[in-house]
Design a protein around this motif. Sequence first.
Motif, PDB file in Angstrom:
ATOM      1  N   VAL A  51      36.616  62.263  57.922  1.00  0.00           N
ATOM      2  CA  VAL A  51      36.933  60.948  57.375  1.00  0.00           C
ATOM      3  C   VAL A  51      35.977  59.926  57.992  1.00  0.00           C
ATOM      4  CG1 VAL A  51      38.685  59.180  57.167  1.00  0.00           C
ATOM      5  CG2 VAL A  51      39.338  61.561  57.066  1.00  0.00           C
ATOM      6  N   THR A  52      35.413  59.084  57.142  1.00  0.00           N
ATOM      7  CA  THR A  52      34.592  57.990  57.651  1.00  0.00           C
ATOM      8  C   THR A  52      35.438  56.738  57.663  1.00  0.00           C
ATOM      9  OG1 THR A  52      33.762  57.487  55.454  1.00  0.00           O
ATOM     10  CG2 THR A  52      32.467  59.024  56.768  1.00  0.00           C
ATOM     11  N   MET A  53      35.319  55.942  58.702  1.00  0.00           N
ATOM     12  CA  MET A  53      36.160  54.770  58.866  1.00  0.00           C
ATOM     13  C   MET A  53      35.304  53.522  58.965  1.00  0.00           C
ATOM     14  SD  MET A  53      39.218  56.187  59.143  1.00  0.00           S
ATOM     15  CE  MET A  53      40.272  55.054  60.014  1.00  0.00           C
ATOM     16  N   SER A  54      35.814  52.410  58.386  1.00  0.00           N
ATOM     17  CA  SER A  54      35.154  51.118  58.546  1.00  0.00           C
ATOM     18  C   SER A  54      36.219  50.065  58.724  1.00  0.00           C
ATOM     19  CB  SER A  54      34.302  50.779  57.311  1.00  0.00           C
ATOM     20  OG  SER A  54      33.847  49.449  57.410  1.00  0.00           O
ATOM     21  N   LEU A  55      36.129  49.296  59.790  1.00  0.00           N
ATOM     22  CA  LEU A  55      37.068  48.210  60.017  1.00  0.00           C
ATOM     23  C   LEU A  55      36.518  46.897  59.499  1.00  0.00           C
ATOM     24  CD1 LEU A  55      38.291  49.104  63.611  1.00  0.00           C
ATOM     25  CD2 LEU A  55      39.305  49.708  61.415  1.00  0.00           C
ATOM     26  N   LYS A  56      35.352  46.931  58.866  1.00  0.00           N
ATOM     27  CA  LYS A  56      34.720  45.700  58.431  1.00  0.00           C
ATOM     28  C   LYS A  56      35.012  45.336  56.974  1.00  0.00           C
ATOM     29  CE  LYS A  56      30.689  45.203  61.414  1.00  0.00           C
ATOM     30  NZ  LYS A  56      29.222  45.054  61.415  1.00  0.00           N
ATOM     31  N   ALA A  57      35.167  46.342  56.125  1.00  0.00           N
ATOM     32  CA  ALA A  57      35.213  46.094  54.693  1.00  0.00           C
ATOM     33  C   ALA A  57      36.249  45.038  54.332  1.00  0.00           C
ATOM     34  CB  ALA A  57      35.517  47.396  53.966  1.00  0.00           C
ATOM     35  N   GLN A  58      35.860  44.117  53.461  1.00  0.00           N
ATOM     36  CA  GLN A  58      36.730  43.003  53.092  1.00  0.00           C
ATOM     37  C   GLN A  58      37.521  43.360  51.846  1.00  0.00           C
ATOM     38  OE1 GLN A  58      33.365  40.284  53.181  1.00  0.00           O
ATOM     39  NE2 GLN A  58      34.333  39.160  54.806  1.00  0.00           N
ATOM     40  N   ILE A  59      38.781  42.982  51.832  1.00  0.00           N
ATOM     41  CA  ILE A  59      39.686  43.520  50.828  1.00  0.00           C
ATOM     42  C   ILE A  59      39.968  42.557  49.678  1.00  0.00           C
ATOM     43  CG2 ILE A  59      41.826  42.740  51.935  1.00  0.00           C
ATOM     44  CD1 ILE A  59      42.979  45.499  51.273  1.00  0.00           C
ATOM     45  N   ASN A  60      39.776  41.251  49.855  1.00  0.00           N
ATOM     46  CA  ASN A  60      40.094  40.263  48.832  1.00  0.00           C
ATOM     47  C   ASN A  60      38.841  39.585  48.290  1.00  0.00           C
ATOM     48  OD1 ASN A  60      43.131  40.215  49.112  1.00  0.00           O
ATOM     49  ND2 ASN A  60      42.537  39.688  51.201  1.00  0.00           N
ATOM     50  N   GLU A  61      38.890  39.245  47.005  1.00  0.00           N
ATOM     51  CA  GLU A  61      37.837  38.447  46.387  1.00  0.00           C
ATOM     52  C   GLU A  61      38.484  37.396  45.499  1.00  0.00           C
ATOM     53  OE1 GLU A  61      34.439  40.597  44.659  1.00  0.00           O
ATOM     54  OE2 GLU A  61      35.385  42.435  45.372  1.00  0.00           O
ATOM     55  N   ILE A  62      37.964  36.184  45.535  1.00  0.00           N
ATOM     56  CA  ILE A  62      38.450  35.124  44.667  1.00  0.00           C
ATOM     57  C   ILE A  62      37.253  34.332  44.170  1.00  0.00           C
ATOM     58  CG2 ILE A  62      38.818  33.457  46.556  1.00  0.00           C
ATOM     59  CD1 ILE A  62      41.352  32.550  44.961  1.00  0.00           C
ATOM     60  N   GLY A  63      37.309  33.897  42.925  1.00  0.00           N
ATOM     61  CA  GLY A  63      36.145  33.197  42.415  1.00  0.00           C
ATOM     62  C   GLY A  63      36.360  32.598  41.034  1.00  0.00           C
ATOM     63  N   ILE A  64      35.254  32.202  40.427  1.00  0.00           N
ATOM     64  CA  ILE A  64      35.264  31.567  39.109  1.00  0.00           C
ATOM     65  C   ILE A  64      34.371  32.353  38.165  1.00  0.00           C
ATOM     66  CG2 ILE A  64      35.769  29.278  40.008  1.00  0.00           C
ATOM     67  CD1 ILE A  64      32.790  28.598  39.612  1.00  0.00           C
ATOM     68  N   PHE A  65      34.649  32.196  36.885  1.00  0.00           N
ATOM     69  CA  PHE A  65      33.879  32.855  35.839  1.00  0.00           C
ATOM     70  C   PHE A  65      33.497  31.806  34.815  1.00  0.00           C
ATOM     71  CE2 PHE A  65      33.322  35.352  31.984  1.00  0.00           C
ATOM     72  CZ  PHE A  65      32.666  36.497  32.433  1.00  0.00           C
ATOM     73  N   LEU A  66      32.220  31.699  34.488  1.00  0.00           N
ATOM     74  CA  LEU A  66      31.725  30.693  33.547  1.00  0.00           C
ATOM     75  C   LEU A  66      30.817  31.347  32.519  1.00  0.00           C
ATOM     76  CD1 LEU A  66      30.744  27.898  36.100  1.00  0.00           C
ATOM     77  CD2 LEU A  66      32.804  27.953  34.680  1.00  0.00           C
ATOM     78  N   GLY A  67      30.893  30.880  31.289  1.00  0.00           N
ATOM     79  CA  GLY A  67      30.018  31.445  30.272  1.00  0.00           C
ATOM     80  C   GLY A  67      30.397  30.993  28.882  1.00  0.00           C
ATOM     81  N   GLY A  68      30.266  31.899  27.926  1.00  0.00           N
ATOM     82  CA  GLY A  68      30.522  31.578  26.530  1.00  0.00           C
ATOM     83  C   GLY A  68      31.487  32.560  25.897  1.00  0.00           C
ATOM     84  N   SER A  69      32.044  32.149  24.771  1.00  0.00           N
ATOM     85  CA  SER A  69      32.991  32.987  24.039  1.00  0.00           C
ATOM     86  C   SER A  69      32.635  32.975  22.562  1.00  0.00           C
ATOM     87  CB  SER A  69      34.427  32.484  24.233  1.00  0.00           C
ATOM     88  OG  SER A  69      34.527  31.109  23.906  1.00  0.00           O
ATOM     89  N   ASN A  70      33.015  34.031  21.883  1.00  0.00           N
ATOM     90  CA  ASN A  70      32.859  34.049  20.424  1.00  0.00           C
ATOM     91  C   ASN A  70      33.944  34.901  19.784  1.00  0.00           C
ATOM     92  OD1 ASN A  70      30.825  36.301  21.455  1.00  0.00           O
ATOM     93  ND2 ASN A  70      31.357  36.860  19.345  1.00  0.00           N
ATOM     94  N   TYR A  71      34.203  34.592  18.531  1.00  0.00           N
ATOM     95  CA  TYR A  71      35.232  35.254  17.725  1.00  0.00           C
ATOM     96  C   TYR A  71      34.552  36.205  16.742  1.00  0.00           C
ATOM     97  CZ  TYR A  71      37.249  34.835  12.948  1.00  0.00           C
ATOM     98  OH  TYR A  71      37.645  35.039  11.646  1.00  0.00           O
ATOM     99  N   ILE A  72      35.233  37.299  16.422  1.00  0.00           N
ATOM    100  CA  ILE A  72      34.769  38.221  15.388  1.00  0.00           C
ATOM    101  C   ILE A  72      35.932  38.446  14.434  1.00  0.00           C
ATOM    102  CG2 ILE A  72      33.773  40.484  14.895  1.00  0.00           C
ATOM    103  CD1 ILE A  72      33.104  40.605  17.952  1.00  0.00           C
ATOM    104  N   GLY A  73      35.749  38.041  13.179  1.00  0.00           N
ATOM    105  CA  GLY A  73      36.836  38.164  12.219  1.00  0.00           C
ATOM    106  C   GLY A  73      36.377  37.901  10.808  1.00  0.00           C
ATOM    107  N   ASP A  74      37.194  37.171  10.053  1.00  0.00           N
ATOM    108  CA  ASP A  74      36.954  36.975   8.621  1.00  0.00           C
ATOM    109  C   ASP A  74      36.121  35.745   8.279  1.00  0.00           C
ATOM    110  OD1 ASP A  74      38.484  39.229   7.785  1.00  0.00           O
ATOM    111  OD2 ASP A  74      40.310  38.114   8.234  1.00  0.00           O
ATOM    112  N   ILE A  75      35.715  34.982   9.289  1.00  0.00           N
ATOM    113  CA  ILE A  75      34.934  33.756   9.042  1.00  0.00           C
ATOM    114  C   ILE A  75      33.642  33.815   9.845  1.00  0.00           C
ATOM    115  CG2 ILE A  75      34.884  31.238   9.330  1.00  0.00           C
ATOM    116  CD1 ILE A  75      37.864  31.181   8.924  1.00  0.00           C
ATOM    117  N   GLY A  76      32.561  33.359   9.248  1.00  0.00           N
ATOM    118  CA  GLY A  76      31.316  33.153   9.973  1.00  0.00           C
ATOM    119  C   GLY A  76      30.512  34.409  10.239  1.00  0.00           C
TER     120      GLY A  76
END
Length: 214
Positions: free
Chosen positions: A1-26
């Motif tokens: 077994v390899t052990m590490s006491l350093k690895a970080q367990i939590n991540e928190i952040g933001i997500f930014l970008g664009g969105s688009n729809y796929i359907g019956d219009i456009g």
Amino acid sequence: VTMSLKAQINEIGIFLGGSNYIGDIGPENYINPNEFMGGLIYKWNMNPRIAIRGTFTYAGLSSDDVNSDNQARYERGIRFTNSIKELALGLEFNFLEYNLDDYRTTHTPYLLFEVAAFNYKVAVSETAPKEYNYEAKTAFAIPFGIGYKTKLFYDFAIALELRARYTFVDNLDYNNNEINSLTFGNPNSNDWYILSGISFVYTFGRPPCYATPY
């Protein structure tokens, strides 16, 4: 077994970008971001390959037949604007071991497997020609996605991510078979929406023991 006491367990952040729809219009392009999308991300890293993650996302949705290469749609000339608020929970699977504390494991492509609930507007009645009453509705989607993440500096990371959502509804564009002016398209084809962008996350917190068996 390899052990590490350093690895970080939590991540928190933001997500930014664009969105688009796929359907019956456009346009019928699958990746065609034309509205703003942003959100919050939290991840709990079970091990260097798997993280449980939750996201809250706000995304605009709109499309216009005049932007379609489909001649029938172009001549029809329908357009719409809507927005969604989404909560998603699922797994992030890393192709490579990922740990910002080890210079050998600071980048990896990954896959997403999630379930999502989203809130949006639907048209429920026509009060005058092309004027409608709307209500909020909650529905579910099957989300999946791909991404690539890497260390930015210190305990910060950046990722490029593409998330696709197959919904169980056909009215993101206000399609309604009970309202003549909103009856259009294929009633047997449900709508999709796509979220694409960049996330910035901060990693913190160390578990009492972080082990990877071999």
